[in-house]
Every structure is written in structure tokens, then in C-alpha cells.
Motif scaffolding. Structure first.
Motif, mmCIF file in Angstrom:
data_model
loop_
_atom_site.group_PDB
_atom_site.id
_atom_site.type_symbol
_atom_site.label_atom_id
_atom_site.label_comp_id
_atom_site.label_asym_id
_atom_site.label_seq_id
_atom_site.Cartn_x
_atom_site.Cartn_y
_atom_site.Cartn_z
ATOM 1 N N THR A 147 -0.774 -32.436 -23.096
ATOM 2 C CA THR A 147 -0.836 -32.176 -24.533
ATOM 3 C C THR A 147 -1.605 -30.886 -24.773
ATOM 4 N N VAL A 148 -1.080 -30.032 -25.634
ATOM 5 C CA VAL A 148 -1.749 -28.776 -25.977
ATOM 6 C C VAL A 148 -3.062 -29.090 -26.704
ATOM 7 N N THR A 149 -4.157 -28.488 -26.226
ATOM 8 C CA THR A 149 -5.450 -28.668 -26.890
ATOM 9 C C THR A 149 -5.868 -27.424 -27.671
ATOM 10 N N SER A 150 -5.315 -26.259 -27.293
ATOM 11 C CA SER A 150 -5.608 -25.048 -28.058
ATOM 12 C C SER A 150 -4.604 -23.960 -27.717
ATOM 13 N N VAL A 151 -4.403 -23.086 -28.692
ATOM 14 C CA VAL A 151 -3.574 -21.889 -28.512
ATOM 15 C C VAL A 151 -4.398 -20.709 -28.990
ATOM 16 N N THR A 152 -4.594 -19.722 -28.107
ATOM 17 C CA THR A 152 -5.336 -18.519 -28.469
ATOM 18 C C THR A 152 -4.374 -17.340 -28.405
ATOM 19 N N ARG A 195 -4.124 -23.915 -23.709
ATOM 20 C CA ARG A 195 -4.836 -24.926 -22.924
ATOM 21 C C ARG A 195 -4.092 -26.240 -23.073
ATOM 22 N N VAL A 196 -3.879 -26.890 -21.935
ATOM 23 C CA VAL A 196 -3.150 -28.152 -21.904
ATOM 24 C C VAL A 196 -4.013 -29.190 -21.205
ATOM 25 N N ARG A 197 -4.181 -30.333 -21.827
ATOM 26 C CA ARG A 197 -4.857 -31.465 -21.178
ATOM 27 C C ARG A 197 -3.769 -32.307 -20.529
ATOM 28 N N VAL A 243 -5.506 -27.409 -17.931
ATOM 29 C CA VAL A 243 -4.765 -26.323 -17.309
ATOM 30 C C VAL A 243 -4.571 -25.245 -18.362
ATOM 31 N N THR A 244 -4.652 -23.988 -17.941
ATOM 32 C CA THR A 244 -4.413 -22.866 -18.836
ATOM 33 C C THR A 244 -3.103 -22.190 -18.461
ATOM 34 N N ALA A 245 -2.280 -21.926 -19.465
ATOM 35 C CA ALA A 245 -1.035 -21.176 -19.283
ATOM 36 C C ALA A 245 -1.149 -19.881 -20.072
ATOM 37 N N ALA A 246 -0.750 -18.779 -19.467
ATOM 38 C CA ALA A 246 -0.684 -17.493 -20.164
ATOM 39 C C ALA A 246 0.794 -17.191 -20.366
ATOM 40 N N ILE A 247 1.251 -17.313 -21.611
ATOM 41 C CA ILE A 247 2.673 -17.123 -21.919
ATOM 42 C C ILE A 247 2.808 -16.132 -23.073
ATOM 43 N N THR A 248 4.017 -15.668 -23.298
ATOM 44 C CA THR A 248 4.219 -14.720 -24.385
ATOM 45 C C THR A 248 4.010 -15.392 -25.735
ATOM 46 N N LEU A 249 3.612 -14.596 -26.705
ATOM 47 C CA LEU A 249 3.462 -15.090 -28.064
ATOM 48 C C LEU A 249 4.816 -15.553 -28.604
ATOM 49 N N ASP A 250 5.882 -14.857 -28.203
ATOM 50 C CA ASP A 250 7.230 -15.291 -28.590
ATOM 51 C C ASP A 250 7.509 -16.694 -28.063
ATOM 52 N N GLY A 251 7.084 -16.972 -26.829
ATOM 53 C CA GLY A 251 7.268 -18.299 -26.247
ATOM 54 C C GLY A 251 6.529 -19.367 -27.038
ATOM 55 N N ALA A 269 3.252 -32.062 -27.354
ATOM 56 C CA ALA A 269 3.522 -32.619 -26.024
ATOM 57 C C ALA A 269 4.306 -31.582 -25.223
ATOM 58 N N VAL A 270 3.848 -31.301 -24.008
ATOM 59 C CA VAL A 270 4.504 -30.302 -23.157
ATOM 60 C C VAL A 270 4.534 -30.782 -21.714
ATOM 61 N N ARG A 271 5.268 -30.059 -20.914
ATOM 62 C CA ARG A 271 5.213 -30.197 -19.462
ATOM 63 C C ARG A 271 4.786 -28.844 -18.916
ATOM 64 N N ALA A 272 3.776 -28.850 -18.059
ATOM 65 C CA ALA A 272 3.358 -27.635 -17.364
ATOM 66 C C ALA A 272 4.219 -27.527 -16.114
ATOM 67 N N LEU A 273 4.884 -26.396 -15.951
ATOM 68 C CA LEU A 273 5.793 -26.170 -14.829
ATOM 69 C C LEU A 273 5.218 -25.103 -13.917
ATOM 70 N N ILE A 274 5.071 -25.448 -12.633
ATOM 71 C CA ILE A 274 4.524 -24.495 -11.660
ATOM 72 C C ILE A 274 5.366 -24.574 -10.399
ATOM 73 N N LYS A 275 5.976 -23.450 -9.995
ATOM 74 C CA LYS A 275 6.748 -23.423 -8.760
ATOM 75 C C LYS A 275 5.833 -23.705 -7.574
ATOM 76 N N ALA A 276 6.326 -24.473 -6.626
ATOM 77 C CA ALA A 276 5.536 -24.836 -5.447
ATOM 78 C C ALA A 276 5.081 -23.604 -4.670
#
Length: 139
Positions: free
Chosen positions: A12-17, A26-28, A35-43, A54-61
Motif C-alpha cells: 500500500t502506498v504510504t507517501s508520494v513525493t 513509499r510502499v508498505r 520499499v521506495t520506488a523512484a518512478i516518473t511523475l507521469d507514471g 493498493a499496488v504491487r512492487a515489481l522488481i526483476k530478479a
């Protein structure tokens, strides 16, 4: 949609900066880790991300690293403690499945790294991945 990305961790997203072009999100995770994700503002805007989303954090192995000792002095934001569940080695590469609170993370690392770190089922490790290597998906 099905994806080949091995690591798809619910949270679950806890904050967007927001920044000028990029944002940190930031995702709990369901296991309680952050976990922190750095994504485009457009995204962020396209997905409608906000606190509580509600999100899924996706990380390639292939973007996951493992450490067996103390982790200090690194700019890598995402560090999850875990325990090796399984190691499958091939001629050059290995797949290491790590249990973390609330789920599992797979790392694709070299066979030499498995040997150098003496990784085996039961080994304590820290799972490491950069914020820029985290993608987010919504339902």
C-alpha cells in the motif's frame, strides 16, 4: 496480464513525493517492510497513485543483490532482511529464493557469487535493490 517479472510484492502506498519529472513513492509491503520506488511523475499520475493506493512492487530478479554481512555506506534504499529458502545453480548463473516477511524475493546472481557468499538454504541475507529498479502496478 501476466508478466515475466518474478518479484511481484503487494503493498500500500504510504507517501508520494513529487519532483519536477520523477517522484519517490513509499510502499508498505504486506509483510510490514517499506520499499521506495523512484518512478516518473507521469507514471504516478497515470496510475492515480496516492496514499492508500493498493499496488504491487515489481522488481526483476536480475536487479536484486544479496548481502550476507552488515550493509552500510550504500545509496541503495531498499534493504529487506531474509532467509535463503532455495538455491538453484546452473553452469554460470543461479536463482536464489529468499523468504522475507510476508513473501518471497528471487535474485538471479552468478554461480560464483553463490559460492563466494556460501549461500545455502537457511543462510541469513539482506535483499538489496535500487529505488530506480522498482516498478509499480495497480489492479
Amino acid at each position: 496480464m501476466s508478466l515475466s517479472i518474478r518479484n511481484q510484492i503487494p503493498g500500500t502506498v504510504t507517501s508520494v513525493t513529487p519532483g519536477e519529472a520523477m517522484a519517490t513513492v513509499r510502499v508498505r509491503l504486506d509483510g510490514g517492510q517499506d520499499v521506495t520506488a523512484a518512478i516518473t511523475l507521469d507514471g504516478v499520475n497515470d496510475l492515480g497513485l496516492a496514499e492508500g493506493s493498493a499496488v504491487r512492487a515489481l522488481i526483476k530478479a536480475t536487479e536484486v543483490s544479496l548481502a550476507t554481512g552488515p550493509v552500510e555506506g550504500l545509496s541503495i534504499r531498499n534493504r529487506l532482511p531474509g532467509t535463503v529458502r532455495e538455491v538453484a545453480t546452473g553452469a554460470a548463473m543461479a536463482s536464489v529464493r529468499v523468504s522475507v516477511d510476508g513473501g518471497e524475493v528471487t535474485a538471479a546472481i552468478t554461480k560464483d557469487a553463490v559460492a563466494d557468499l556460501a549461500l545455502a538454504a537457511g543462510s541469513a541475507v539482506t535483499v538489496l535493490f535500487k529505488a530506480t529498479e522498482v516498478s509499480l502496478a495497480t489492479a
